[in-house]
Write a protein that holds these residues in place. Structure first.
Motif, PDB file in Angstrom:
ATOM      1  N   SER A  82       0.826  -1.201   0.000  1.00 26.45           N
ATOM      2  CA  SER A  82       0.000   0.000   0.000  1.00 26.45           C
ATOM      3  C   SER A  82       0.864   1.256   0.000  1.00 26.45           C
ATOM      4  CB  SER A  82      -0.926  -0.009   1.209  1.00 26.45           C
ATOM      5  OG  SER A  82      -1.716   1.166   1.250  1.00 26.45           O
ATOM      6  N   HIS A  83       1.875   1.268   0.868  1.00 27.25           N
ATOM      7  CA  HIS A  83       2.776   2.424   0.957  1.00 27.25           C
ATOM      8  C   HIS A  83       3.510   2.641  -0.361  1.00 27.25           C
ATOM      9  CE1 HIS A  83       5.524   4.754   3.973  1.00 27.25           C
ATOM     10  NE2 HIS A  83       5.408   5.389   2.830  1.00 27.25           N
ATOM     11  N   LEU A  84       3.955   1.550  -0.956  1.00 27.34           N
ATOM     12  CA  LEU A  84       4.676   1.619  -2.223  1.00 27.34           C
ATOM     13  C   LEU A  84       3.794   2.199  -3.333  1.00 27.34           C
ATOM     14  CD1 LEU A  84       7.330   0.901  -3.708  1.00 27.34           C
ATOM     15  CD2 LEU A  84       6.368  -1.358  -4.131  1.00 27.34           C
ATOM     16  N   VAL A  85       2.562   1.702  -3.424  1.00 24.22           N
ATOM     17  CA  VAL A  85       1.631   2.196  -4.437  1.00 24.22           C
ATOM     18  C   VAL A  85       1.310   3.669  -4.202  1.00 24.22           C
ATOM     19  CG1 VAL A  85      -0.738   1.993  -5.281  1.00 24.22           C
ATOM     20  CG2 VAL A  85       0.632  -0.061  -4.943  1.00 24.22           C
ATOM     21  N   ASN A  86       1.032   4.028  -2.944  1.00 25.70           N
ATOM     22  CA  ASN A  86       0.700   5.417  -2.616  1.00 25.70           C
ATOM     23  C   ASN A  86       1.833   6.371  -2.975  1.00 25.70           C
ATOM     24  OD1 ASN A  86      -1.676   4.438  -1.567  1.00 25.70           O
ATOM     25  ND2 ASN A  86      -1.115   4.741   0.572  1.00 25.70           N
ATOM     26  N   ASN A  87       3.064   5.975  -2.621  1.00 31.94           N
ATOM     27  CA  ASN A  87       4.197   6.856  -2.901  1.00 31.94           C
ATOM     28  C   ASN A  87       4.426   7.000  -4.399  1.00 31.94           C
ATOM     29  OD1 ASN A  87       6.330   8.479  -1.631  1.00 31.94           O
ATOM     30  ND2 ASN A  87       7.748   7.057  -2.608  1.00 31.94           N
TER      31      ASN A  87
END
Length: 269
Positions: A82-87
């Protein structure tokens, strides 16, 4: 006898977010490189380490999120994806464009949502909402919700607002964000109960049979992300410092310098 072919991909790698100029959001190349290179590469390496030699290894981050969404033991992996996609979404919508957006539909609809006449007023209202919603780290999203409205929504930590289109859980509610009063916890419990029902396939099918597909939707079950702003400390601390005022100024600069060409393309896709 035919042998079974096992499809394997190479390691996840950090993409080249190329730009000839420093995004106006940032004051130094060092801070921008921290977000688009160092931290993004750190998240990529985390993902590689967690899925190496597992059945999840050949899958994309989206597919992994879909696969493990109901497995509480995989919460750490879900958050990494999730963090990777958001960033990634954040970086791609702050890199500036040379093209002028002639009709900024998303801006117009945001002003309509807040019933104001300028983006400055929209930003002021979003700053207030950010300070109310985000305790510590998080993300701000501008989304098209299940009703077709363009609205901002805030997610603590590595929460995502990607949901039913990929059969993912809806994570605007996060109990890890800080201490809350009893009434707040009761509200969150009710919200999470509604979310659980909205993403339960049997419940959704039952509603769709009774009401039809549109009427069967519940808030949070269909969202499209149009813009994302990274509110984690690492995204701004070197250029802006620490504290609420520093985050406010950074957030205002992000909103004033979003790549609206990218945002409107997501809306028109």
């Amino acid at each position: 006898m035919l042998s079974r072919v096992i499809s394997k991909r190479s390691l996840y790698t950090t993409p080249e977010f190329t730009t000839t100029v420093l995004p106006p959001v940032y004051k130094t190349q060092e801070q921008f490189d921290l977000v688009r290179k160092s931290q993004h590469n750190h998240l990529v390496n985390q993902l590689n380490a967690k899925v190496c030699q597992t059945k999840l290894e050949p899958l994309t981050p989206y597919q992994i999120m879909e696969k493990i969404r109901d497995d509480k033991s995989k919460a750490s992996l879900f958050n990494t994806c999730s963090h990777l996609v958001n960033n990634h979404l954040f970086i791609t919508n702050i890199i500036p464009s040379d093209n002028v957006v002639e009709e900024n539909v998303v801006q117009q609809r945001l002003m309509g949502h807040f019933e104001v006449e300028t983006m400055g007023e929209v930003i002021n209202k979003m700053v207030t909402a950010m300070n109310d919603k985000i305790i510590g780290q998080g993300f701000c999203f501008i989304i098209e919700d299940s009703n077709g409205d363009i609205v901002p929504i805030f997610s603590n930590n590595a929460g995502t607002v990607i949901s039913d289109n990929l059969d993912l859980k809806y994570m605007d509610v996060d109990l890890n964000g800080g201490l809350l009063g009893v009434n707040e916890y009761l509200k969150l419990y009710d919200r999470m109960h509604n979310i659980k029902r909205s993403l339960n396939r049997k419940e959704k099918d039952k509603r769709n049979r009774v009401f039809g597909s549109k009427e069967g939707k519940i808030e949070g079950s269909y969202n499209r992300i149009l813009a994302c702003i990274n509110l984690w400390d690492y995204a701004f601390i070197k250029d802006y410092g620490i504290g609420y005022k520093a985050r406010e100024q950074y957030f205002i600069n992000c909103m004033e310098n979003l790549n609206w060409e990218v945002v409107n393309k997501r809306y028109n896709f």
